[in-house]
Design an enzyme around this catalytic site. Structure first.
Site: not given
Length: 223
Positions: A7, A169
């Protein structure tokens, strides 16, 4: 080939300051003042543009879905104009990326940031060439937590989608990896780091120096 897909926002880089600045540019048009705080609203920022607009409008008692949609393009334009003033890579991130690449893993990015903005940010940070693939929110017809963008990122780096790992996250990243049937590693140093353990990823990452060993344990080494 085994691959590691990252990400972007809140995982590789802290982009919250520039995202909040773009949202506040919208709120100055709406209300004549900043609404989001760069210090306390980092977690909101990393949930995306629409989430920032929604939270700010709720605080003003003016939330309407149509207003969010009307100002979302305004936010993106403001963000593109000053995309890397405050954004910084997390310590050790690129060293870990280099170590994984040197060990033969395919390395790419799968983000819910529009692809052209993700590309622009990575170029400004000087790290675009370190990633063999970039899949953004609008690259395909679907985005995370649908597993297909993750699988596509793995394919674009020359990897087997079944032999990949997602570093993220958020619950979005956890759910994406779960839907794809592959492991996830969630970072604990971002704004929502304290909440990551409850998502029960295959591993938590406190510092990037530990990532190569975690990857080898979870998906094996490339021969």
């Amino acid at each position: 080939m085994r691959s590691v897909i990252f990400d972007l926002d809140g995982t590789l880089a802290d982009t919250s300051g520039d995202l909040i600045a773009a949202a506040n540019a919208c709120f100055r048009q709406i209300e004549g003042r900043d609404v989001l705080d760069p210090e306390t609203d980092q977690g909101v920022a990393l949930r995306g543009g629409r989430r920032m607009l929604s939270v700010g409008l709720e605080r003003l008692g003016r939330y309407e879905p149509d207003v969010v949609e009307a100002f979302y393009p305004v936010l993106l334009e403001a963000y593109a104009e000053d995309i890397a003033r405050h954004s910084v890579l997390y310590p050790g991130a690129m060293e870990a990326v280099a170590a994984l690449s040197a060990s033969g893993y395919g390395v790419g990015i799968c983000t819910n940031k529009p692809e052209h903005l993700a590309d622009m940010l990575l170029q400004r940070l000087g790290v675009r060439d370190a990633f063999a693939a970039l899949v953004g929110a609008d690259t395909l017809k679907v985005h995370k937590p649908d597993p297909e963008p993750l699988r596509e990122a793995a394919r674009r780096v020359g990897g087997d989608p079944a032999k990949t790992l997602l570093v993220g996250d958020s619950d979005t990243d956890r759910n994406t990896a779960k839907a794809a049937g592959v492991p996830s590693v969630l970072v604990t140093f971002g704004p929502s780091g304290a909440d990551m353990a409850a998502l029960q990823p295959e591993a938590l990452l406190e510092r990037y120096e530990d990532l190569p060993a975690l990857v080898a344990r979870l998906i094996g080494a490339n021969s």
